[in-house]
Design a protein around this motif. Structure first.
Motif, mmCIF file in Angstrom:
data_model
loop_
_atom_site.group_PDB
_atom_site.id
_atom_site.type_symbol
_atom_site.label_atom_id
_atom_site.label_comp_id
_atom_site.label_asym_id
_atom_site.label_seq_id
_atom_site.Cartn_x
_atom_site.Cartn_y
_atom_site.Cartn_z
ATOM 1 N N PHE A 30 8.385 1.522 4.462
ATOM 2 C CA PHE A 30 9.366 2.454 3.907
ATOM 3 C C PHE A 30 8.717 3.839 3.865
ATOM 4 C CE2 PHE A 30 10.893 -1.358 1.335
ATOM 5 C CZ PHE A 30 11.982 -1.600 2.158
ATOM 6 N N ILE A 31 9.441 4.854 4.290
ATOM 7 C CA ILE A 31 8.910 6.220 4.286
ATOM 8 C C ILE A 31 9.826 7.106 3.452
ATOM 9 C CG2 ILE A 31 8.370 8.237 5.710
ATOM 10 C CD1 ILE A 31 7.612 6.297 7.943
ATOM 11 N N SER A 32 9.196 7.827 2.533
ATOM 12 C CA SER A 32 9.932 8.707 1.624
ATOM 13 C C SER A 32 9.231 10.056 1.538
ATOM 14 C CB SER A 32 10.010 8.070 0.228
ATOM 15 O OG SER A 32 10.576 8.960 -0.711
ATOM 16 N N SER A 33 10.006 11.085 1.267
ATOM 17 C CA SER A 33 9.416 12.408 1.048
ATOM 18 C C SER A 33 8.956 12.583 -0.393
ATOM 19 C CB SER A 33 10.430 13.501 1.404
ATOM 20 O OG SER A 33 11.596 13.369 0.614
ATOM 21 N N LYS A 34 9.277 11.614 -1.251
ATOM 22 C CA LYS A 34 8.900 11.672 -2.670
ATOM 23 C C LYS A 34 7.647 10.839 -2.903
ATOM 24 C CE LYS A 34 12.629 14.021 -3.682
ATOM 25 N NZ LYS A 34 12.563 15.431 -4.112
ATOM 26 N N ASP A 35 6.774 11.352 -3.764
ATOM 27 C CA ASP A 35 5.496 10.673 -3.979
ATOM 28 C C ASP A 35 5.514 9.664 -5.123
ATOM 29 O OD1 ASP A 35 5.651 12.317 -6.169
ATOM 30 O OD2 ASP A 35 3.778 13.397 -5.789
ATOM 31 N N ASP A 36 6.675 9.451 -5.757
ATOM 32 C CA ASP A 36 6.737 8.577 -6.933
ATOM 33 C C ASP A 36 7.666 7.380 -6.725
ATOM 34 O OD1 ASP A 36 9.072 9.998 -6.831
ATOM 35 O OD2 ASP A 36 9.057 10.641 -8.934
ATOM 36 N N GLU A 37 7.809 6.944 -5.472
ATOM 37 C CA GLU A 37 8.755 5.876 -5.161
ATOM 38 C C GLU A 37 8.095 4.507 -4.971
ATOM 39 O OE1 GLU A 37 12.105 5.664 -4.939
ATOM 40 O OE2 GLU A 37 12.201 7.684 -5.785
ATOM 41 N N PHE A 38 6.813 4.392 -5.264
ATOM 42 C CA PHE A 38 6.100 3.136 -4.972
ATOM 43 C C PHE A 38 6.782 1.930 -5.610
ATOM 44 C CE2 PHE A 38 3.105 -0.169 -6.209
ATOM 45 C CZ PHE A 38 2.543 -0.506 -4.990
ATOM 46 N N SER A 77 0.846 -1.193 0.000
ATOM 47 C CA SER A 77 0.000 0.000 0.000
ATOM 48 C C SER A 77 0.880 1.240 0.000
ATOM 49 C CB SER A 77 -0.908 0.009 1.237
ATOM 50 O OG SER A 77 -1.735 -1.126 1.278
ATOM 51 N N TRP A 78 0.377 2.303 -0.630
ATOM 52 C CA TRP A 78 1.093 3.573 -0.733
ATOM 53 C C TRP A 78 0.174 4.662 -0.220
ATOM 54 C CZ3 TRP A 78 5.873 4.990 -1.131
ATOM 55 C CH2 TRP A 78 6.255 6.218 -1.677
ATOM 56 N N THR A 79 0.566 5.317 0.860
ATOM 57 C CA THR A 79 -0.357 6.271 1.479
ATOM 58 C C THR A 79 0.379 7.504 1.964
ATOM 59 O OG1 THR A 79 -2.046 6.520 3.215
ATOM 60 C CG2 THR A 79 -0.155 5.157 3.750
ATOM 61 N N PRO A 80 -0.222 8.684 1.803
ATOM 62 C CA PRO A 80 0.366 9.890 2.402
ATOM 63 C C PRO A 80 0.218 9.844 3.914
ATOM 64 C CG PRO A 80 -1.758 10.400 1.428
ATOM 65 C CD PRO A 80 -1.456 8.973 1.060
ATOM 66 N N LEU A 81 1.134 10.475 4.583
ATOM 67 C CA LEU A 81 1.188 10.385 6.042
ATOM 68 C C LEU A 81 1.788 11.660 6.594
ATOM 69 C CD1 LEU A 81 1.081 8.566 8.650
ATOM 70 C CD2 LEU A 81 3.367 7.769 8.023
ATOM 71 N N CYS A 82 1.213 12.150 7.700
ATOM 72 C CA CYS A 82 1.778 13.311 8.384
ATOM 73 C C CYS A 82 2.556 12.840 9.612
ATOM 74 C CB CYS A 82 0.671 14.279 8.797
ATOM 75 S SG CYS A 82 1.312 15.734 9.678
ATOM 76 N N LEU A 83 3.831 13.154 9.636
ATOM 77 C CA LEU A 83 4.671 12.910 10.813
ATOM 78 C C LEU A 83 5.028 14.281 11.381
ATOM 79 C CD1 LEU A 83 7.028 10.068 9.508
ATOM 80 C CD2 LEU A 83 4.860 9.857 10.757
ATOM 81 N N PRO A 84 4.286 14.749 12.376
ATOM 82 C CA PRO A 84 4.394 16.154 12.801
ATOM 83 C C PRO A 84 5.775 16.602 13.250
ATOM 84 C CG PRO A 84 2.434 15.128 13.730
ATOM 85 C CD PRO A 84 3.236 14.029 13.116
ATOM 86 N N SER A 126 8.024 16.598 9.817
ATOM 87 C CA SER A 126 7.658 17.650 8.877
ATOM 88 C C SER A 126 6.228 18.086 9.156
ATOM 89 C CB SER A 126 7.793 17.145 7.429
ATOM 90 O OG SER A 126 7.416 18.153 6.516
ATOM 91 N N PRO A 127 6.037 19.083 10.005
ATOM 92 C CA PRO A 127 4.680 19.490 10.393
ATOM 93 C C PRO A 127 3.878 20.127 9.270
ATOM 94 C CG PRO A 127 6.295 21.023 11.274
ATOM 95 C CD PRO A 127 7.076 19.880 10.690
ATOM 96 N N ASP A 128 4.550 20.570 8.211
ATOM 97 C CA ASP A 128 3.863 21.325 7.167
ATOM 98 C C ASP A 128 3.692 20.561 5.856
ATOM 99 O OD1 ASP A 128 3.751 23.589 8.850
ATOM 100 O OD2 ASP A 128 5.828 24.057 8.332
ATOM 101 N N ALA A 129 4.153 19.302 5.821
ATOM 102 C CA ALA A 129 4.063 18.548 4.564
ATOM 103 C C ALA A 129 3.929 17.064 4.856
ATOM 104 C CB ALA A 129 5.293 18.811 3.704
#
Length: 238
Positions: free
Chosen positions: A143-151, A109-116, A119-122
């Motif tokens: 796996f956690i990445s700041s890029k949205d195209d790493e799936f 699964s590939w999901t956006p996630l907020c880790l305050p 990175s509180p703003d992204a």
């Protein structure tokens, strides 16, 4: 999510409270959320070293964290970019993967996630996969990445890591460790660790890594009501 990681965990702990926590979650899991410190799965040193090597084998410049989780417990994490992984953020990840059965039925699964605290703003992006296909249905690789195209890149890395864990027998040892009960207070006393004989329970939180360890319930805390009182006492003291 908004606010800080501490605020999120405070809200989470308040919503479950000590009574609900002790009735729905294992002791160390309840304590982790109530006290804001993850619990680490007990493993032989060799098995943990195998896990560490497998996670470090991922060569992806866009990988921020690689985390292996078993149930509600941390097995190991690595930080290829040397970015701090705060306990509050880690607990958010652990809570996320255990909050939906859909993660267990997906091969990735590939999901956006907020880790305050990271990175509180992204948002960051999490690749989440339970390793049932590799014989470990309760073990989750994140796996956690700041890029949205790493799936797709991280999906390939998942197979490599899982294969290494399977071939080294680390996955089997993790599954076995999950089935074992937590250590007892008697085990600590008999091991010569200096715990007084009139101590019935304790929680140790390492301030260096912000992780906790606690024995299983024993007399007089075999009664559910007393277990709930104990959790409330730990929460109040914290």
């Amino acid at each position: 999510l908004g606010g800080s990681g501490e605020q999120f965990l405070s809200n989470l702990a308040s919503s479950m409270d000590a009574h609900k926590a002790s009735s729905t979650l294992p002791l160390q899991t309840s304590l982790s959320y109530l006290l804001g410190a993850p619990s680490c799965l007990r493993l032989p040193v060799q098995a943990r070293q195998s896990v560490n090597r497998a996670l470090l084998s991922v060569k992806n410049p866009n990988l921020t964290y690689a985390v292996l989780i078993a149930g509600h417990k941390l097995v190991q994490f690595v930080r290829p970019r040397k970015t701090a992984l705060w306990a509050e953020d880690l607990l958010i990840v652990i809570n996320l993967i255990n909050s939906s059965t859909s993660f267990r039925t997906s091969e990735g699964s590939w999901t956006p996630l907020c880790l305050p605290l990271y990175s509180p703003d992204a948002n960051v992006f999490a690749y989440i996969c339970f390793l049932a296909k590799y014989g470990a249905p309760d073990v989750c690789l994140v796996f956690i990445s700041s890029k949205d195209d790493e799936f797709f890149n991280l999906s390939t890395s998942k197979h490599s890591v899982a294969t290494q864990l399977q071939e080294s027998s680390a996955l089997g040892q993790i599954q076995y460790a999950l089935r074992k009960p937590s250590f007892s207070i008697d085990e600590v006393e008999s091991g010569g660790y200096g715990v007084a004989r009139d101590v019935h329970h304790f929680v140790y939180v390492s301030t260096a890594v912000n992780q906790l360890v606690a024995p299983s319930f024993g007399p007089p805390y075999t009664d559910k009501r007393l277990q709930q009182q104990l959790l409330r006492a730990y929460q109040a003291a914290h």
